[in-house]
Design a protein around this motif. Sequence first.
Motif, PDB file in Angstrom:
ATOM      1  N   GLU A   9       0.832  -1.208   0.000  1.00  0.00           N
ATOM      2  CA  GLU A   9       0.000   0.000   0.000  1.00  0.00           C
ATOM      3  C   GLU A   9       0.866   1.258   0.000  1.00  0.00           C
ATOM      4  O   GLU A   9       0.553   2.247  -0.678  1.00  0.00           O
ATOM      5  N   ALA A  10       1.981   1.222   0.741  1.00  0.00           N
ATOM      6  CA  ALA A  10       2.903   2.355   0.730  1.00  0.00           C
ATOM      7  C   ALA A  10       3.538   2.511  -0.646  1.00  0.00           C
ATOM      8  O   ALA A  10       3.729   3.634  -1.137  1.00  0.00           O
ATOM      9  N   ALA A  11       3.864   1.392  -1.283  1.00  0.00           N
ATOM     10  CA  ALA A  11       4.461   1.445  -2.620  1.00  0.00           C
ATOM     11  C   ALA A  11       3.485   2.055  -3.626  1.00  0.00           C
ATOM     12  O   ALA A  11       3.896   2.817  -4.509  1.00  0.00           O
ATOM     13  N   LEU A  12       2.204   1.752  -3.510  1.00  0.00           N
ATOM     14  CA  LEU A  12       1.210   2.354  -4.398  1.00  0.00           C
ATOM     15  C   LEU A  12       1.154   3.867  -4.208  1.00  0.00           C
ATOM     16  O   LEU A  12       1.012   4.618  -5.173  1.00  0.00           O
ATOM     17  N   ARG A  13       1.286   4.316  -2.960  1.00  0.00           N
ATOM     18  CA  ARG A  13       1.291   5.759  -2.704  1.00  0.00           C
ATOM     19  C   ARG A  13       2.554   6.411  -3.272  1.00  0.00           C
ATOM     20  O   ARG A  13       2.494   7.497  -3.855  1.00  0.00           O
ATOM     21  N   VAL A  14       3.690   5.758  -3.093  1.00  0.00           N
ATOM     22  CA  VAL A  14       4.946   6.293  -3.628  1.00  0.00           C
ATOM     23  C   VAL A  14       4.856   6.404  -5.150  1.00  0.00           C
ATOM     24  O   VAL A  14       5.266   7.404  -5.745  1.00  0.00           O
ATOM     25  N   LEU A  15       4.316   5.372  -5.794  1.00  0.00           N
ATOM     26  CA  LEU A  15       4.163   5.406  -7.250  1.00  0.00           C
ATOM     27  C   LEU A  15       3.247   6.540  -7.674  1.00  0.00           C
ATOM     28  O   LEU A  15       3.495   7.216  -8.678  1.00  0.00           O
ATOM     29  N   GLN A  16       2.191   6.760  -6.931  1.00  0.00           N
ATOM     30  CA  GLN A  16       1.233   7.808  -7.287  1.00  0.00           C
ATOM     31  C   GLN A  16       1.894   9.184  -7.308  1.00  0.00           C
ATOM     32  O   GLN A  16       1.613  10.007  -8.181  1.00  0.00           O
ATOM     33  N   TYR A  17       2.775   9.423  -6.354  1.00  0.00           N
ATOM     34  CA  TYR A  17       3.356  10.759  -6.219  1.00  0.00           C
ATOM     35  C   TYR A  17       4.721  10.910  -6.882  1.00  0.00           C
ATOM     36  O   TYR A  17       5.116  12.022  -7.235  1.00  0.00           O
ATOM     37  N   HIS A  18       5.450   9.808  -7.035  1.00  0.00           N
ATOM     38  CA  HIS A  18       6.821   9.907  -7.522  1.00  0.00           C
ATOM     39  C   HIS A  18       7.077   9.106  -8.794  1.00  0.00           C
ATOM     40  O   HIS A  18       8.166   9.218  -9.363  1.00  0.00           O
ATOM     41  N   SER A  24      11.764   3.334  -4.457  1.00  0.00           N
ATOM     42  CA  SER A  24      13.022   2.820  -3.923  1.00  0.00           C
ATOM     43  C   SER A  24      12.804   2.343  -2.493  1.00  0.00           C
ATOM     44  O   SER A  24      11.823   2.720  -1.835  1.00  0.00           O
ATOM     45  N   VAL A  25      13.731   1.535  -2.011  1.00  0.00           N
ATOM     46  CA  VAL A  25      13.655   1.051  -0.630  1.00  0.00           C
ATOM     47  C   VAL A  25      13.737   2.229   0.334  1.00  0.00           C
ATOM     48  O   VAL A  25      13.007   2.275   1.341  1.00  0.00           O
ATOM     49  N   ARG A  26      14.595   3.179   0.032  1.00  0.00           N
ATOM     50  CA  ARG A  26      14.726   4.340   0.918  1.00  0.00           C
ATOM     51  C   ARG A  26      13.417   5.119   1.005  1.00  0.00           C
ATOM     52  O   ARG A  26      12.967   5.477   2.100  1.00  0.00           O
ATOM     53  N   ARG A  27      12.784   5.369  -0.144  1.00  0.00           N
ATOM     54  CA  ARG A  27      11.544   6.140  -0.138  1.00  0.00           C
ATOM     55  C   ARG A  27      10.408   5.354   0.512  1.00  0.00           C
ATOM     56  O   ARG A  27       9.545   5.936   1.174  1.00  0.00           O
ATOM     57  N   LEU A  28      10.397   4.054   0.337  1.00  0.00           N
ATOM     58  CA  LEU A  28       9.389   3.237   1.018  1.00  0.00           C
ATOM     59  C   LEU A  28       9.564   3.314   2.525  1.00  0.00           C
ATOM     60  O   LEU A  28       8.589   3.378   3.277  1.00  0.00           O
ATOM     61  N   PRO A  36      14.654   1.656   6.323  1.00  0.00           N
ATOM     62  CA  PRO A  36      14.529   0.962   5.031  1.00  0.00           C
ATOM     63  C   PRO A  36      14.998  -0.486   5.055  1.00  0.00           C
ATOM     64  O   PRO A  36      14.437  -1.318   4.341  1.00  0.00           O
ATOM     65  N   THR A  37      15.983  -0.788   5.897  1.00  0.00           N
ATOM     66  CA  THR A  37      16.485  -2.169   5.932  1.00  0.00           C
ATOM     67  C   THR A  37      15.435  -3.139   6.454  1.00  0.00           C
ATOM     68  O   THR A  37      15.524  -4.347   6.187  1.00  0.00           O
ATOM     69  N   ALA A  38      14.410  -2.608   7.185  1.00  0.00           N
ATOM     70  CA  ALA A  38      13.364  -3.490   7.715  1.00  0.00           C
ATOM     71  C   ALA A  38      12.551  -4.123   6.592  1.00  0.00           C
ATOM     72  O   ALA A  38      11.960  -5.194   6.768  1.00  0.00           O
ATOM     73  N   TYR A  42      10.761  -8.701   4.434  1.00  0.00           N
ATOM     74  CA  TYR A  42       9.547  -9.084   3.707  1.00  0.00           C
ATOM     75  C   TYR A  42       9.785  -9.259   2.212  1.00  0.00           C
ATOM     76  O   TYR A  42       9.124 -10.084   1.577  1.00  0.00           O
ATOM     77  N   PHE A  43      10.695  -8.478   1.651  1.00  0.00           N
ATOM     78  CA  PHE A  43      10.977  -8.546   0.213  1.00  0.00           C
ATOM     79  C   PHE A  43      12.486  -8.522   0.007  1.00  0.00           C
ATOM     80  O   PHE A  43      13.212  -7.824   0.718  1.00  0.00           O
ATOM     81  N   ARG A  44      12.931  -9.240  -1.014  1.00  0.00           N
ATOM     82  CA  ARG A  44      14.361  -9.259  -1.304  1.00  0.00           C
ATOM     83  C   ARG A  44      14.833  -7.956  -1.942  1.00  0.00           C
ATOM     84  O   ARG A  44      16.006  -7.632  -1.897  1.00  0.00           O
ATOM     85  N   GLY A  45      13.913  -7.213  -2.531  1.00  0.00           N
ATOM     86  CA  GLY A  45      14.269  -5.943  -3.156  1.00  0.00           C
ATOM     87  C   GLY A  45      13.079  -5.370  -3.885  1.00  0.00           C
ATOM     88  O   GLY A  45      11.954  -5.885  -3.801  1.00  0.00           O
ATOM     89  N   ILE A  46      13.297  -4.271  -4.624  1.00  0.00           N
ATOM     90  CA  ILE A  46      12.214  -3.575  -5.321  1.00  0.00           C
ATOM     91  C   ILE A  46      11.543  -4.475  -6.358  1.00  0.00           C
ATOM     92  O   ILE A  46      10.337  -4.382  -6.597  1.00  0.00           O
ATOM     93  N   GLU A  47      12.311  -5.360  -6.991  1.00  0.00           N
ATOM     94  CA  GLU A  47      11.718  -6.268  -7.985  1.00  0.00           C
ATOM     95  C   GLU A  47      10.590  -7.085  -7.366  1.00  0.00           C
ATOM     96  O   GLU A  47       9.516  -7.232  -7.962  1.00  0.00           O
ATOM     97  N   ASP A  48      10.800  -7.596  -6.167  1.00  0.00           N
ATOM     98  CA  ASP A  48       9.751  -8.373  -5.496  1.00  0.00           C
ATOM     99  C   ASP A  48       8.575  -7.479  -5.103  1.00  0.00           C
ATOM    100  O   ASP A  48       7.423  -7.924  -5.095  1.00  0.00           O
ATOM    101  N   VAL A  49       8.867  -6.232  -4.755  1.00  0.00           N
ATOM    102  CA  VAL A  49       7.783  -5.290  -4.431  1.00  0.00           C
ATOM    103  C   VAL A  49       6.918  -5.038  -5.660  1.00  0.00           C
ATOM    104  O   VAL A  49       5.678  -5.010  -5.566  1.00  0.00           O
ATOM    105  N   VAL A  50       7.531  -4.894  -6.827  1.00  0.00           N
ATOM    106  CA  VAL A  50       6.786  -4.676  -8.066  1.00  0.00           C
ATOM    107  C   VAL A  50       5.866  -5.859  -8.357  1.00  0.00           C
ATOM    108  O   VAL A  50       4.697  -5.687  -8.747  1.00  0.00           O
ATOM    109  N   LEU A  51       6.366  -7.070  -8.166  1.00  0.00           N
ATOM    110  CA  LEU A  51       5.527  -8.246  -8.396  1.00  0.00           C
ATOM    111  C   LEU A  51       4.375  -8.299  -7.395  1.00  0.00           C
ATOM    112  O   LEU A  51       3.253  -8.695  -7.737  1.00  0.00           O
TER     113      LEU A  51
END
Length: 214
Positions: A9-18, A24-28, A36-38, A42-51
């Motif tokens: 849900e945070a990634a969807l908000r980041v995409l909407q505005y940026h 990015s992990v930092r912006r998330l 950001p390291t937390a 849950y995800f190995r990186g941004i690629e997994d977040v996109v999926l």
Amino acid sequence: MLSEQLIVEAALRVLQYHGAAGLSVRRLGVALGADPTALYRYFRGIEDVVLAITDELLRRVVEGWEPTGHWREDMRELGLRLHRVYVEHPQAGVLAASRVTGGAHEIQIIETVLGSLRSAGFPEREAVEVYHAFIDQMLGFAALDAAFEALPAEHQKRDDDRWRDTYAQLPAESHPNIAATSGLLDESMRRSACQSALDLLLDGVAARLDARRP
């Protein structure tokens, strides 16, 4: 407490505005108020977040959808749902349209459409061909229209007005076909052709089914 759903849900908000470039992990981490390291728990990186974003959009496509058992009505409803969800989240829609997740909701869509086509009378190979044409067309329109929605408002208006300011001014002597239809072009090109193209596709599928019957 973080969770995969909260991160998506945070990634969807980041995409909407940026946009995609700003995901990015930092912006998330900033959006979640977390280190950001937390996120790497849950995800190995941004690629997994996109999926995961793609799977979330597909979840929203099938949420509350109950197939009727009539192939045409079911495919039309599913296609329009997919288009609507992706355009409602344009930055995410552009990013997700070309991805394959292997997730539960993607599997549900494929299984349902193939089942509808096989029950309608298509053998396996033709059912796959029709499914491929259907889903690529719908994702293509979703990406196209989502990309337009992601444009700044002034760019959208400039592109829409081009049909009136440029094409409607072309002389019939040099461009007789555009001149004859300029009013219709201006009206039609300001809206998505998704629904009419979907109906054309389904008409073709129905005609192929009719040709199979004795």
